[in-house]
Design a protein around this motif. Structure first.
Motif, PDB file in Angstrom:
ATOM      1  N   GLU A  74      -9.392  -5.715   2.738  1.00 17.60           N
ATOM      2  CA  GLU A  74      -8.032  -5.306   3.064  1.00 17.60           C
ATOM      3  C   GLU A  74      -7.966  -3.798   3.314  1.00 17.60           C
ATOM      4  OE1 GLU A  74      -4.196  -5.144   4.060  1.00 17.60           O
ATOM      5  OE2 GLU A  74      -5.440  -6.946   3.883  1.00 17.60           O
ATOM      6  N   VAL A  75      -8.702  -3.029   2.521  1.00 15.39           N
ATOM      7  CA  VAL A  75      -8.743  -1.577   2.726  1.00 15.39           C
ATOM      8  C   VAL A  75      -9.361  -1.259   4.081  1.00 15.39           C
ATOM      9  CG1 VAL A  75      -9.779   0.584   1.918  1.00 15.39           C
ATOM     10  CG2 VAL A  75      -8.769  -1.014   0.276  1.00 15.39           C
ATOM     11  N   TYR A  76     -10.486  -1.894   4.388  1.00 13.39           N
ATOM     12  CA  TYR A  76     -11.147  -1.633   5.669  1.00 13.39           C
ATOM     13  C   TYR A  76     -10.273  -2.052   6.844  1.00 13.39           C
ATOM     14  CZ  TYR A  76     -15.297  -0.972   2.790  1.00 13.39           C
ATOM     15  OH  TYR A  76     -16.184  -0.522   1.839  1.00 13.39           O
ATOM     16  N   ARG A  77      -9.547  -3.136   6.689  1.00  9.23           N
ATOM     17  CA  ARG A  77      -8.676  -3.579   7.780  1.00  9.23           C
ATOM     18  C   ARG A  77      -7.532  -2.587   7.998  1.00  9.23           C
ATOM     19  NH1 ARG A  77      -9.331  -9.368   5.476  1.00  9.23           N
ATOM     20  NH2 ARG A  77     -10.852 -10.309   6.905  1.00  9.23           N
ATOM     21  N   ARG A  78      -7.026  -2.012   6.931  1.00 11.97           N
ATOM     22  CA  ARG A  78      -5.976  -0.987   7.077  1.00 11.97           C
ATOM     23  C   ARG A  78      -6.520   0.225   7.829  1.00 11.97           C
ATOM     24  NH1 ARG A  78      -3.979  -0.084   1.068  1.00 11.97           N
ATOM     25  NH2 ARG A  78      -2.763   1.612   2.032  1.00 11.97           N
ATOM     26  N   ILE A  79      -7.742   0.596   7.518  1.00 12.37           N
ATOM     27  CA  ILE A  79      -8.351   1.738   8.200  1.00 12.37           C
ATOM     28  C   ILE A  79      -8.543   1.429   9.683  1.00 12.37           C
ATOM     29  CG2 ILE A  79     -10.395   3.212   8.312  1.00 12.37           C
ATOM     30  CD1 ILE A  79     -10.729   2.704   5.258  1.00 12.37           C
TER      31      ILE A  79
END
Length: 360
Positions: free
Chosen positions: A295-300
């Motif tokens: 989820e963090v990587y997708r936000r980035i």
């Protein structure tokens, strides 16, 4: 270049910065080379010499490089290192060295009486790091890339001089001193970075640093604020965001080092930093592995930023399967050259499967 194809990695790292690596993420996987035979290099007896004696540092690093398989887009590199408080020491604090790390000896009792922070070319730590970098430049000769040392301006530079608890109190007791002192440190940072980058440019194309990302055609650097773990969103906006945007504007490329869950609440603001190129998310000791932070990587990625993920081997397949490859760099170690090669095959298959699902 030792154990790597220079032309290949140069092309691939340019694709990273232009976000044109459509086949798979860039992957840096290092492992002991088949048939590796390490010859131990005797470390100096004195602790300080173990940090500064470039003959022994270079000999040990070359022995490691010679015996290392650099898989994917990994490349041999070496940067001089005196620890994270070096810029603070160039600005006036002391450094105490341990076996594996160093830390600041804080010197600011109060900002009112502390002298203006300016770059001093006679500062012992500046002269030391310049000399160490020069020695690497003379030695590298295309065998490896020379990285710029670890530099922390902004609030992290203030922490080196003042201490983290004291700086937290200063945000309430004397906030009028924070930004002017941060700007003074930034001027020192620019002087140090520019001189080191100019020196390194005499032996190689582009730049790298401790993050082991290479820009073959420009000076780039890490931006960060470990101090941000201790402050809320309003204080981040007032004392940190603007200073980091000034760093980004000074550089030709930037990656934000986001370290630990204590700083993760700043991610949305980080992704809005003007001109920022990407984010390295480091979940920290004891936290779930990289594959648990999709989820963090997708936000980035949704913000159009590049990513570096510090992985264990089991992370490679799910990250390649779930993330767009463009501008993504995955880095890990493998137990053997065979294991490293297999990881690269797994990455290629997972990325190919993702492209098929997307109809590409």
């Amino acid at each position: 270049m030792i154990n790597q194809d220079y032309a290949y990695v140069r092309e691939r790292w340019m694709q990273f910065w232009t976000m044109e690596n459509h086949d798979r993420p860039l992957i840096s996987v290092c492992a002991p080379k088949d048939g590796a035979v390490y010859t131990p290099v005797k470390a100096p007896d004195l602790l300080l010499d173990r940090w500064t004696d470039m003959d022994s540092i270079i000999a040990g690093a070359r022995e490691w490089m010679k015996n290392t398989y650099y898989g994917g887009e990994a490349f041999p590199a070496l940067f001089p290192n005196l620890g994270p408080d070096l810029l603070g020491a160039i600005c006036g604090c002391g450094i105490e060295f341990g076996e594996d790390t160093s830390w600041a000896i804080h010197v600011v009792k109060d900002w009112e009486s502390y002298p203006e922070i300016v770059f001093d070319p006679q500062n012992q730590w500046w002269k030391q790091i310049y000399s160490m970098t020069k020695r690497l430049v003379e030695d590298a000769q295309g065998d490896y890339l020379v990285g710029i040392t670890d530099l922390h301006p902004g609030t992290d530079g203030l922490v080196s001089l003042r201490g983290p608890q004291e700086l937290c109190l200063d945000l309430f007791d004397c906030p009028e001193h924070i930004l002017p002192r941060s700007r003074q440190i930034f001027e020192v940072y620019k002087a140090v970075y520019s001189r080191l980058a100019s020196l390194i440019s005499t032996c190689q194309e582009g730049s790298t640093n401790w993050m082991n990302i290479w820009h073959p055609e420009a000076d780039w650097y890490v931006v960060s604020s470990d101090f941000s773990c201790l402050v809320g969103e309003d204080q981040y906006e007032e004392y940190i965001a603007g200073a980091i945007e000034e760093e980004i504007a000074f550089l030709h490329g930037s990656m934000y080092h986001l370290d630990g869950t204590g700083a993760l609440h700043h991610l949305d603001r980080i992704l809005r930093l003007k001109g920022l190129d990407g984010v390295q998310w480091v979940q920290g000791e004891g936290a779930p592995p990289a594959r648990e932070w999709l989820e963090v990587y997708r936000r980035i990625q949704a913000a159009g930023k590049r990513i570096q993920a510090i992985c264990e081997p089991a992370d490679i397949e799910p990250l390649c399967r779930e993330l767009d490859p463009e501008g993504v760099h995955l880095t890990c170690y493998a137990a053997s050259e065979k294991d490293a090669r297999e990881l690269l095959e797994i990455a290629c298959k997972a990325s190919a499967a993702r492209r098929r699902r997307a109809g590409l």
